[in-house]
Design an enzyme around this catalytic site. Structure first.
Site, PDB file in Angstrom:
ATOM      1  N   ASP A 118      -1.007  15.957  -2.339  1.00 57.48           N
ATOM      2  CA  ASP A 118      -1.260  15.047  -3.458  1.00 57.48           C
ATOM      3  C   ASP A 118      -0.174  15.257  -4.516  1.00 57.48           C
ATOM      4  O   ASP A 118       0.181  16.397  -4.849  1.00 57.48           O
ATOM      5  CB  ASP A 118      -2.649  15.313  -4.053  1.00 57.48           C
ATOM      6  CG  ASP A 118      -3.104  14.171  -4.960  1.00 57.48           C
ATOM      7  OD1 ASP A 118      -4.090  13.498  -4.592  1.00 57.48           O
ATOM      8  OD2 ASP A 118      -2.476  13.967  -6.018  1.00 57.48           O
ATOM      9  N   CYS A 121       0.860  -1.202   0.000  1.00 51.97           N
ATOM     10  CA  CYS A 121       0.000   0.000   0.000  1.00 51.97           C
ATOM     11  C   CYS A 121       0.891   1.245   0.000  1.00 51.97           C
ATOM     12  O   CYS A 121       1.676   1.457   0.934  1.00 51.97           O
ATOM     13  CB  CYS A 121      -0.909  -0.020   1.225  1.00 51.97           C
ATOM     14  SG  CYS A 121      -1.801   1.529   1.456  1.00 51.97           S
ATOM     15  N   ASN A 175     -13.580   9.474  -2.480  1.00 51.77           N
ATOM     16  CA  ASN A 175     -13.971   8.598  -3.575  1.00 51.77           C
ATOM     17  C   ASN A 175     -13.998   7.177  -3.025  1.00 51.77           C
ATOM     18  O   ASN A 175     -13.001   6.706  -2.479  1.00 51.77           O
ATOM     19  CB  ASN A 175     -12.971   8.701  -4.727  1.00 51.77           C
ATOM     20  CG  ASN A 175     -12.941  10.098  -5.335  1.00 51.77           C
ATOM     21  OD1 ASN A 175     -13.975  10.772  -5.385  1.00 51.77           O
ATOM     22  ND2 ASN A 175     -11.787  10.536  -5.776  1.00 51.77           N
ATOM     23  N   HIS A 220      -8.947   7.642   1.959  1.00 51.24           N
ATOM     24  CA  HIS A 220      -8.349   8.985   2.017  1.00 51.24           C
ATOM     25  C   HIS A 220      -9.414  10.013   1.672  1.00 51.24           C
ATOM     26  O   HIS A 220     -10.355   9.735   0.921  1.00 51.24           O
ATOM     27  CB  HIS A 220      -7.154   9.107   1.075  1.00 51.24           C
ATOM     28  CG  HIS A 220      -7.434   8.621  -0.316  1.00 51.24           C
ATOM     29  ND1 HIS A 220      -7.427   7.279  -0.641  1.00 51.24           N
ATOM     30  CD2 HIS A 220      -7.761   9.286  -1.454  1.00 51.24           C
ATOM     31  CE1 HIS A 220      -7.722   7.140  -1.926  1.00 51.24           C
ATOM     32  NE2 HIS A 220      -7.943   8.346  -2.439  1.00 51.24           N
ATOM     33  N   HIS A 278      -4.620   0.992   8.270  1.00 51.18           N
ATOM     34  CA  HIS A 278      -4.972   0.641   6.889  1.00 51.18           C
ATOM     35  C   HIS A 278      -6.413   0.135   6.831  1.00 51.18           C
ATOM     36  O   HIS A 278      -6.714  -0.988   7.242  1.00 51.18           O
ATOM     37  CB  HIS A 278      -4.031  -0.436   6.334  1.00 51.18           C
ATOM     38  CG  HIS A 278      -4.372  -0.798   4.924  1.00 51.18           C
ATOM     39  ND1 HIS A 278      -3.860  -0.128   3.833  1.00 51.18           N
ATOM     40  CD2 HIS A 278      -5.220  -1.729   4.423  1.00 51.18           C
ATOM     41  CE1 HIS A 278      -4.369  -0.644   2.728  1.00 51.18           C
ATOM     42  NE2 HIS A 278      -5.200  -1.621   3.058  1.00 51.18           N
ATOM     43  N   THR A 288      -8.765   5.159  -6.584  1.00 50.66           N
ATOM     44  CA  THR A 288      -7.655   4.452  -7.247  1.00 50.66           C
ATOM     45  C   THR A 288      -6.631   3.916  -6.251  1.00 50.66           C
ATOM     46  O   THR A 288      -5.827   3.061  -6.613  1.00 50.66           O
ATOM     47  CB  THR A 288      -6.936   5.379  -8.256  1.00 50.66           C
ATOM     48  OG1 THR A 288      -6.433   6.518  -7.550  1.00 50.66           O
ATOM     49  CG2 THR A 288      -7.865   5.824  -9.364  1.00 50.66           C
ATOM     50  N   GLY A 330     -14.478   6.422  -8.210  1.00 53.70           N
ATOM     51  CA  GLY A 330     -13.231   7.056  -8.643  1.00 53.70           C
ATOM     52  C   GLY A 330     -12.045   6.768  -7.741  1.00 53.70           C
ATOM     53  O   GLY A 330     -11.002   7.420  -7.856  1.00 53.70           O
TER      54      GLY A 330
HETATM   55  P1  AMP Z   1      -8.414   8.541  -5.476  1.00 53.17           P
HETATM   56  O1  AMP Z   1      -8.533   8.580  -6.966  1.00 53.17           O
HETATM   57  O2  AMP Z   1      -9.539   9.203  -4.740  1.00 53.17           O
HETATM   58  O3  AMP Z   1      -8.133   7.142  -4.987  1.00 53.17           O
HETATM   59  O4  AMP Z   1      -7.150   9.418  -5.126  1.00 53.17           O
HETATM   60  C1  AMP Z   1      -5.854   8.938  -5.089  1.00 53.17           C
HETATM   61  C2  AMP Z   1      -4.971  10.134  -5.063  1.00 53.17           C
HETATM   62  O5  AMP Z   1      -3.691   9.734  -4.622  1.00 53.17           O
HETATM   63  C3  AMP Z   1      -4.772  10.804  -6.431  1.00 53.17           C
HETATM   64  O6  AMP Z   1      -5.211  12.153  -6.349  1.00 53.17           O
HETATM   65  C4  AMP Z   1      -3.268  10.691  -6.683  1.00 53.17           C
HETATM   66  O7  AMP Z   1      -2.747  11.814  -7.328  1.00 53.17           O
HETATM   67  C5  AMP Z   1      -2.736  10.540  -5.280  1.00 53.17           C
HETATM   68  N1  AMP Z   1      -1.470   9.844  -5.165  1.00 53.17           N
HETATM   69  C6  AMP Z   1      -1.125   8.663  -5.718  1.00 53.17           C
HETATM   70  N2  AMP Z   1       0.130   8.338  -5.361  1.00 53.17           N
HETATM   71  C7  AMP Z   1       0.583   9.304  -4.547  1.00 53.17           C
HETATM   72  C8  AMP Z   1       1.800   9.540  -3.844  1.00 53.17           C
HETATM   73  N3  AMP Z   1       2.822   8.677  -3.910  1.00 53.17           N
HETATM   74  N4  AMP Z   1       1.908  10.664  -3.103  1.00 53.17           N
HETATM   75  C9  AMP Z   1       0.892  11.544  -3.045  1.00 53.17           C
HETATM   76  N5  AMP Z   1      -0.294  11.380  -3.668  1.00 53.17           N
HETATM   77  C10 AMP Z   1      -0.445  10.290  -4.413  1.00 53.17           C
END
Ligand code: AMP
Length: 116
Positions: free
Chosen positions: A32, A6, A89, A102, A48, A97, A95
């Site tokens: 972010d 993770c 999300n 978070h 987690h 990912t 949405g």
């Molecule tokens: P979500 O699409 O709501 O799951 O948001 C995931 C967010 O995590 C996205 O806005 C990504 O830009 C951000 N993200 C992914 N990897 C990292 C990282 N290593 N450091 C900071 N933000 C991240």
């Protein structure tokens, strides 16, 4: 328990670089990596938990803790008077990912509604 695969657990444990703005025993906030607004901060529980639908019982108190930190950071970032948005999300059609729950704190520009 942290999960080795993770990325947010790795950030929380200091194994992966991130610009951390707040950290206590329950909540961590960091910038972010792909900001969608002048201010784009992610707030996560140290624990987690994959997504909002996976919270049970007293874990929901973390949702309040996260919002308290988000409002504090919004004030610190100068967003309080003009406004800001907090987004979660949940699941693939929501949405999401990254499967460590978070909340996005967004601000510093006029945000549109509805989101895409
Ligand atoms: P979500 O699409 O709501 O799951 O948001 C995931 C967010 O995590 C996205 O806005 C990504 O830009 C951000 N993200 C992914 N990897 C990292 C990282 N290593 N450091 C900071 N933000 C991240």
């Amino acid at each position: 328990m942290a999960q080795d695969d993770c990325i947010f657990c790795r950030i929380i444990q200091g194994e992966m670089e991130a610009e951390i703005l707040y950290q206590d025993e329950k909540v961590v906030a960091f910038k972010d990596v792909n900001p969608q607004a002048p201010v784009h901060i992610l707030l996560v529980p140290v624990k987690h938990i994959p997504s909002l639908k996976d919270f049970t019982g007293s874990e929901f108190e973390l949702v309040a803790d996260i919002h308290e930190v988000a409002v504090k950071l919004a004030e610190e970032q100068g967003l309080a008077s003009e406004g800001f948005r907090i987004v979660n999300n949940c699941g693939s059609k929501g949405g999401q990912t990254v499967n460590h729950v978070h909340f996005h704190l967004l601000g510093g520009r006029q945000l549109k509604w509805p989101p895409g």
